[in-house]
Design a protein around this motif. Sequence first.
Motif, PDB file in Angstrom:
ATOM      1  N   ARG A 158     -18.711 -27.938  15.865  1.00  0.00           N
ATOM      2  CA  ARG A 158     -17.423 -28.009  16.559  1.00  0.00           C
ATOM      3  C   ARG A 158     -17.587 -28.599  17.960  1.00  0.00           C
ATOM      4  N   ILE A 200      -7.939 -31.646  19.950  1.00  0.00           N
ATOM      5  CA  ILE A 200      -8.725 -31.477  18.722  1.00  0.00           C
ATOM      6  C   ILE A 200      -8.649 -30.026  18.247  1.00  0.00           C
ATOM      7  N   ASN A 250      -5.289 -29.550  16.644  1.00  0.00           N
ATOM      8  CA  ASN A 250      -5.262 -30.150  15.305  1.00  0.00           C
ATOM      9  C   ASN A 250      -5.986 -29.265  14.299  1.00  0.00           C
ATOM     10  N   GLY A 289      -6.390 -31.755  11.150  1.00  0.00           N
ATOM     11  CA  GLY A 289      -7.541 -32.599  11.425  1.00  0.00           C
ATOM     12  C   GLY A 289      -8.763 -31.761  11.720  1.00  0.00           C
ATOM     13  N   TYR A 308     -12.819 -32.287  13.328  1.00  0.00           N
ATOM     14  CA  TYR A 308     -13.601 -33.202  14.157  1.00  0.00           C
ATOM     15  C   TYR A 308     -14.941 -32.548  14.447  1.00  0.00           C
ATOM     16  N   TRP A 309     -16.005 -33.225  14.083  1.00  0.00           N
ATOM     17  CA  TRP A 309     -17.345 -32.696  14.286  1.00  0.00           C
ATOM     18  C   TRP A 309     -18.125 -33.525  15.293  1.00  0.00           C
ATOM     19  N   THR A 312     -19.556 -38.741  16.721  1.00  0.00           N
ATOM     20  CA  THR A 312     -18.546 -37.839  16.175  1.00  0.00           C
ATOM     21  C   THR A 312     -18.125 -38.345  14.793  1.00  0.00           C
ATOM     22  N   CYS A 316     -14.772 -37.447  11.903  1.00  0.00           N
ATOM     23  CA  CYS A 316     -13.560 -36.652  11.712  1.00  0.00           C
ATOM     24  C   CYS A 316     -12.909 -36.940  10.375  1.00  0.00           C
ATOM     25  N   TRP A 342      -8.930 -36.679   9.174  1.00  0.00           N
ATOM     26  CA  TRP A 342      -7.622 -36.556   9.817  1.00  0.00           C
ATOM     27  C   TRP A 342      -6.566 -37.235   8.949  1.00  0.00           C
ATOM     28  N   TYR A 391     -15.376 -42.252  12.391  1.00  0.00           N
ATOM     29  CA  TYR A 391     -16.702 -41.942  12.925  1.00  0.00           C
ATOM     30  C   TYR A 391     -17.061 -42.901  14.040  1.00  0.00           C
TER      31      TYR A 391
END
Length: 178
Positions: free
Chosen positions: A20, A60, A63, A69, A71-72, A85, A87, A89, A102
């Motif tokens: 996260r 984020i 979301n 969404g 998101y990493w 990153t 994601c 979404w 990405y």
Amino acid sequence: MNTNFTPFPDLQTNRLLLRRLTSDDCVQLQQLRSDENVNRYLKRPKSVTIDECEAFVKKIDGNLNDGIGAYWVIAPKTDNTLIGTVCLWNFNLENETVDLGYELSPTYQGQGLMLEVVEKIIAFAFNTMQAKTIFALTRPDNEGSRNLLKRSNFQQDVDYQYVSEEDAEGDVVYFLKN
């Protein structure tokens, strides 16, 4: 389609942690999002301040909490520092589709890291979220991204009319079905 991200799904590949995003990542995120090489193919402002990064982290989180969404942060297992990153979404619950996005610091490109990440995110989207189709868009001249998507078994969809909140005009649409 499952869009519940509580608890947040930390993921791992052979070399990477997908975790996260937090406000502790803002310095590295600001560097990534203001890198000219990273932004060359993206439609966003050329630089981002730390304050804008902190607002982005809050967006984020919103979301994620709203189930729209995920998101990493991409971080090496060796030091857990943000190097990119990824994601999912633009969830379409009716059609059971998600979009993949990405970015990766140029320092880490060309090492097969993003292939590990994309394979892990594909498995998550299909197996955990129960998505039926994953879409990805890329600029026609972004050969690295196009090759990554092809290596990940995405197919180019020349007929698909992509509809999104983002301006996707001129992008090449790829898809992967479960």
